[in-house]
Design an enzyme around this catalytic site. Structure first.
Site, PDB file in Angstrom:
ATOM      1  N   ASP A  64       0.992  -1.490  -0.062  1.00 31.58           N
ATOM      2  CA  ASP A  64      -0.478   0.033   0.086  1.00 31.58           C
ATOM      3  C   ASP A  64       0.530   1.427   0.085  1.00 31.58           C
ATOM      4  O   ASP A  64       0.448   2.432  -0.252  1.00 31.58           O
ATOM      5  CB  ASP A  64      -0.802  -0.270   0.948  1.00 31.58           C
ATOM      6  CG  ASP A  64      -0.844  -0.097   2.580  1.00 31.58           C
ATOM      7  OD1 ASP A  64       1.275  -0.428   2.556  1.00 31.58           O
ATOM      8  OD2 ASP A  64      -0.866  -0.489   3.422  1.00 31.58           O
ATOM      9  N   HIS A  65       2.093   0.808   0.421  1.00 28.37           N
ATOM     10  CA  HIS A  65       3.655   2.351   0.562  1.00 28.37           C
ATOM     11  C   HIS A  65       3.764   2.563  -1.061  1.00 28.37           C
ATOM     12  O   HIS A  65       3.417   3.900  -1.522  1.00 28.37           O
ATOM     13  CB  HIS A  65       3.755   2.276   1.424  1.00 28.37           C
ATOM     14  CG  HIS A  65       3.587   2.531   2.640  1.00 28.37           C
ATOM     15  ND1 HIS A  65       2.444   1.252   3.712  1.00 28.37           N
ATOM     16  CD2 HIS A  65       3.497   3.324   3.065  1.00 28.37           C
ATOM     17  CE1 HIS A  65       2.283   2.224   4.592  1.00 28.37           C
ATOM     18  NE2 HIS A  65       3.313   2.995   5.146  1.00 28.37           N
ATOM     19  N   ASP A 119       4.194  -1.165  11.266  1.00 31.36           N
ATOM     20  CA  ASP A 119       3.463  -0.259  10.989  1.00 31.36           C
ATOM     21  C   ASP A 119       3.611   0.326  12.282  1.00 31.36           C
ATOM     22  O   ASP A 119       2.693  -0.175  13.100  1.00 31.36           O
ATOM     23  CB  ASP A 119       2.744  -0.591   9.847  1.00 31.36           C
ATOM     24  CG  ASP A 119       2.775   0.871  10.029  1.00 31.36           C
ATOM     25  OD1 ASP A 119       3.059   1.876   8.187  1.00 31.36           O
ATOM     26  OD2 ASP A 119       1.073   1.801  10.003  1.00 31.36           O
ATOM     27  N   ARG A 379      -0.522  12.711  10.569  1.00 29.33           N
ATOM     28  CA  ARG A 379       0.772  13.003  11.019  1.00 29.33           C
ATOM     29  C   ARG A 379       1.201  14.358   9.485  1.00 29.33           C
ATOM     30  O   ARG A 379       0.883  14.281   8.578  1.00 29.33           O
ATOM     31  CB  ARG A 379       1.406  12.062  10.550  1.00 29.33           C
ATOM     32  CG  ARG A 379       1.664  11.483  11.703  1.00 29.33           C
ATOM     33  CD  ARG A 379       2.828  10.231  11.633  1.00 29.33           C
ATOM     34  NE  ARG A 379       3.222   9.574  11.919  1.00 29.33           N
ATOM     35  CZ  ARG A 379       3.566   7.763  12.453  1.00 29.33           C
ATOM     36  NH1 ARG A 379       3.764   7.616  11.208  1.00 29.33           N
ATOM     37  NH2 ARG A 379       3.392   7.247  13.511  1.00 29.33           N
ATOM     38  N   SER A 533       7.156   6.930  13.235  1.00 27.17           N
ATOM     39  CA  SER A 533       6.854   5.204  12.564  1.00 27.17           C
ATOM     40  C   SER A 533       7.563   4.933  13.317  1.00 27.17           C
ATOM     41  O   SER A 533       8.192   5.194  13.768  1.00 27.17           O
ATOM     42  CB  SER A 533       7.312   5.608  10.837  1.00 27.17           C
ATOM     43  OG  SER A 533       8.218   4.867  10.285  1.00 27.17           O
ATOM     44  N   ARG A 535       9.492   3.190  11.262  1.00 26.66           N
ATOM     45  CA  ARG A 535      10.643   2.307  10.373  1.00 26.66           C
ATOM     46  C   ARG A 535      11.803   1.727  10.961  1.00 26.66           C
ATOM     47  O   ARG A 535      12.656   3.120  11.607  1.00 26.66           O
ATOM     48  CB  ARG A 535      10.327   3.593   8.689  1.00 26.66           C
ATOM     49  CG  ARG A 535      10.607   4.784   9.911  1.00 26.66           C
ATOM     50  CD  ARG A 535      10.946   5.838   8.581  1.00 26.66           C
ATOM     51  NE  ARG A 535       9.311   6.070   8.383  1.00 26.66           N
ATOM     52  CZ  ARG A 535       8.994   7.195   7.971  1.00 26.66           C
ATOM     53  NH1 ARG A 535      10.260   7.832   7.576  1.00 26.66           N
ATOM     54  NH2 ARG A 535       8.290   7.423   7.911  1.00 26.66           N
TER      55      ARG A 535
HETATM   56  C1  MIC Z   1       4.460   6.407   8.378  1.00 24.74           C
HETATM   57  O1  MIC Z   1       3.067   6.814   8.024  1.00 24.74           O
HETATM   58  O2  MIC Z   1       5.173   7.061   8.534  1.00 24.74           O
HETATM   59  C2  MIC Z   1       4.544   4.581   7.504  1.00 24.74           C
HETATM   60  C3  MIC Z   1       5.058   5.361   6.346  1.00 24.74           C
HETATM   61  O3  MIC Z   1       3.448   4.054   7.477  1.00 24.74           O
HETATM   62  C4  MIC Z   1       5.349   4.351   8.586  1.00 24.74           C
HETATM   63  C5  MIC Z   1       5.748   2.981   8.854  1.00 24.74           C
HETATM   64  C6  MIC Z   1       7.114   2.715   7.458  1.00 24.74           C
HETATM   65  O4  MIC Z   1       8.136   4.183   7.712  1.00 24.74           O
HETATM   66  O5  MIC Z   1       7.130   1.935   6.384  1.00 24.74           O
HETATM   67  C7  MIC Z   1       4.923   3.625   9.595  1.00 24.74           C
HETATM   68  O6  MIC Z   1       3.876   5.012  10.376  1.00 24.74           O
HETATM   69  O7  MIC Z   1       5.171   3.296  11.176  1.00 24.74           O
HETATM   70 FE1  SF4 Z   2       0.065   4.394   5.231  1.00 21.31          FE
HETATM   71 FE2  SF4 Z   2       1.542   5.592   7.466  1.00 21.31          FE
HETATM   72 FE3  SF4 Z   2      -0.198   7.256   6.186  1.00 21.31          FE
HETATM   73 FE4  SF4 Z   2      -1.941   4.900   7.604  1.00 21.31          FE
HETATM   74  S1  SF4 Z   2      -0.179   6.507   8.168  1.00 21.31           S
HETATM   75  S2  SF4 Z   2      -1.930   6.132   5.378  1.00 21.31           S
HETATM   76  S3  SF4 Z   2       0.148   3.689   6.959  1.00 21.31           S
HETATM   77  S4  SF4 Z   2       1.838   5.916   5.410  1.00 21.31           S
END
Ligand code: MIC
Ligand code: SF4
Length: 642
Positions: A64-65, A119, A379, A533, A535
């Site tokens: 999905d990313h 995630d 975010r 996140s 990550r």
């Molecule tokens: C995000 O919202 O920052 C992400 C991308 O979903 C991350 C995961 C990632 O960095 O792949 C998260 O929230 O854990």
């Molecule tokens: Fe995707 Fe992270 Fe954004 Fe949710 S917050 S939509 S998991 S990138």
């Protein structure tokens, strides 16, 4: 004595440890989820563990990313993930099937179970009464292999909801109010359990909006009871058999308690550049808006899209801005297509994006220079949208749609009466986007394109740790600062040598080169270092560059765990005032670090440049020490298996 919901689930899943605040508790994990941006690493790590099948009740791999395919990289990763899933007994949610948390809520979440996801928004499924936690990919790999997940037993904060939401006021406004009161570090060391009479007025997708964005509090997770509303949601999903009731005992107790009167809430909005920078929409109404985005795992449910469509119906998006709308899943997409809501959205001039994270993670739709963008996301960290000087605001889909029509920040109540819309009582359930694993995994070949690079090796903790301060940063540094995402960098998630060039890139584009020239070093920071996140690349890539320790005033939970998992020391200042005395480039030496950590003693840091010393401390559990001495969690797990 009665138990709250958190205690009930933990008691039922506890492998070892005590349920007293601050103790190391090991939990059995029933389900896991990964997404593609963290999943490739998680599965490389799972492969390295040498098992032939996952040991969980259900593991799901989502894509999905990394959906933009501007080169071969993302497409290669998708193929790798699909083949790994087929081989190791994992369900594979194909690109286009939707955002991991939304799809998991619809198709897999089960009240009372534990879910670990790579995630940070995994707590979304807390809306169904799951104990759902985010973690680094390596922790998820270990859980897939049947290993327990360790948490430091948090406090349970009870948020009692009273009354009911007034028209135009939404679940998003509840969590924005919680963020306003508690801040982005107010949830650290806590699980937020929602209760009170107001709970019964909220549907599961509304609850999921609240638990999703609970991640922004820094909380371990958030959870709602499982009740008649949960049953109704699972019935709509044709999964009634997965329902069971889960509520707190009448005499349950909590470590902390706050009350929110839903009746008194107003539409709220988070201003740049932090989700806790919350005011009422009224306070900033009138500001010109350049972009509006509805979607993301926070607000892309059928309810969210239907309400957006109802507000836009028969009207046109303001010509001064661009609006995007993202359905959270194929199911939502199909439902709004079947009932005509999609037509209302299209006709308004909004741009429909495929079911994925998209603009939330800077995967397209970067706003214009200096733009004001209002998003139903979770975010708004600086630069995350892909445009460094964009001003990102976070609000409900209702507020977003109101802004899209007027072209300025608008309290949706100013639109007059809430338009009527009816949620369908039946929807088409079609799981063709979810591929079950192969019958015989042994026959499946893993497909590895050139973007899949081998895992870097981790080194065990040495006795003396030294290095120059590569970077000194302030409070609330996010993982988006440390390891940025976006359309250029995300495709490198399975290629650590390549992605490590972007560590701290937006704060200091010379970081990676300097780190490599010096053979590594130390990072120093303020409060809540590493928030945001899950990550693990924010630890793994610095490890690759030779970062040996991060010294800060405090850490966010998942990032601290990730640092330990990759053998980087997360240390805290004994006297926080010492941070101010340090300068970029100072040479720090931590003599006998290994020996002292074994003995549980504080560490003395010599600042050789200034000729001074200061003290740092840590709170490693015995297991965390073993992980550090083994050279990270993967080596530790392999040695345990042997
Ligand atoms: C995000 O919202 O920052 C992400 C991308 O979903 C991350 C995961 C990632 O960095 O792949 C998260 O929230 O854990
Ligand atoms: Fe995707 Fe992270 Fe954004 Fe949710 S917050 S939509 S998991 S990138």
């Amino acid at each position: 004595m009665g138990q709250n919901i958190v205690e009930k689930i933990i008691a039922a899943h506890k492998v070892s440890g005590e349920m007293t605040v601050g103790s190391d508790v090991a939990l059995k994990i029933d389900q896991t989820l990964t997404q593609d941006a963290t999943g490739t690493m998680a599965y490389l790590q799972f492969e390295a563990m040498g098992l032939d099948k996952v040991k969980t009740e259900r593991s799901v791999s989502y894509v999905d990313h990394n959906m933009l395919q501007a080169g071969f990289e993302n497409a290669d990763d998708h193929r790798y993930l699909q083949s790994v899933a087929a081989k190791f007994g994992i369900y594979f949610s194909r690109p286009g099937n939707g955002i991991c948390h939304q799809v998991h809520l619809e198709r897999f979440g089960v009240p009372g179970k534990t879910l670990l996801g790579s995630d940070s928004h995994t707590p979304t499924n807390g809306g169904l009464g799951m104990l759902a936690m985010g973690a680094g990919g390596l922790d998820v790999a270990v859980a897939m292999g049947g290993g327990s997940f360790h948490i430091i037993m948090p406090k349970v904060l009870h948020v009692s909801l009273e009354g009911r939401l007034q028209p135009w006021v939404t679940a998003k406004d509840i969590i924005l109010e919680v963020l306003r009161r508690l801040s982005v570090k107010g949830g650290v060391g806590r699980i937020v359990e929602y209760g009170g009479p107001g709970v019964a007025t909220l549907s599961v997708p509304e609850r999921a909006t609240v638990t999703n964005m609970g991640a922004e509090l820094g909380a371990t997770t958030s959870i709602f009871p499982s009740d008649e509303k949960t049953k109704a949601f699972l019935k709509l999903q044709k999964r009634e058999a997965d329902w069971s009731e889960l509520t707190a005992d009448p005499d349950a107790t909590y470590d902390e308690e706050i009350t929110i009167d839903l009746t008194k809430l107003e539409p709220m909005i988070a201003m740049p550049h932090s989700p806790d920078n919350v005011v009422t929409v009224r306070e900033i109404a009138g500001k010109k808006v350049d972009q509006v985005c509805v979607g993301s795992c926070t607000n892309s449910s059928l309810h969210d899209l239907m309400v957006t469509a109802a507000i836009l119906r028969g009207k046109a998006v303001n010509p001064g801005l661009s609006m995007t709308v993202t359905p959270g899943s194929k199911q939502v997409f199909a439902a709004i297509s079947a009932n005509g809501a999609l037509t209302d959205i299209i006709m308004s001039g909004a741009r429909i994006i495929e079911s994925a994270c998209g603009p939330c993670i800077g995967m397209g739709q970067a706003p214009p220079s200096g733009a004001t963008t209002i998003r139903s996301f979770n975010r708004n960290f600086i630069g995350r949208s892909g445009t460094k000087d964009a001003q990102v605001y976070l609000a409900s889909p209702e507020t977003c749609a109101a802004c899209a029509l007027t072209g300025k920040i608008t309290d949706p109540r100013d639109l007059g009466k809430m338009p009527k819309f009816e949620l369908p009582t039946e929807i088409a359930i079609d799981d063709s986007g979810i591929l079950p694993p192969a019958e015989d995994g042994a026959k499946v070949e893993i497909v590895r394109g050139p973007n899949i690079q081998p895992l870097p090796q981790q080194k065990p903790l040495t006795d003396t740790v030294f290095g120059d301060i590569l970077l000194k940063v302030g409070d609330n540094i996010t993982t988006d600062h440390i390891m940025p995402a976006g359309a250029h960098i995300l495709p490198l998630r399975s290629n650590i040598p390549a992605i490590s060039k972007f560590v701290f890139y937006r704060m200091d584009s010379t970081f990676a080169d300097r780190a490599q020239e010096k053979g590594g070093g130390i990072v120093v920071g303020g409060e809540n270092y590493g928030q945001g996140s899950s990550r693990e690349h924010a630890a793994l890539a610095p490890m690759y560059l030779g970062v040996k320790a991060v010294i800060s005033k405090s850490f966010a939970r998942i990032h601290r765990d990730n640092l330990i998992n990759f053998g980087i020391l997360p240390l805290t200042f004994k006297d926080p005032a010492d941070l101010d005395k340090l300068n970029d480039g100072d040479r720090l030496v931590l003599e006998k670090a290994g020996e002292k950590i074994r003995a549980g003693e504080d560490l003395t840091v010599k600042n050789e440049t200034q000729g001074t010393t200061f003290t740092v401390t840590y709170a490693f559990t015995p297991r965390q020490k073993e992980i550090l001495f083994a050279g990270g969690l993967l080596n530790y797990t392999k040695s345990k298996q042997a």
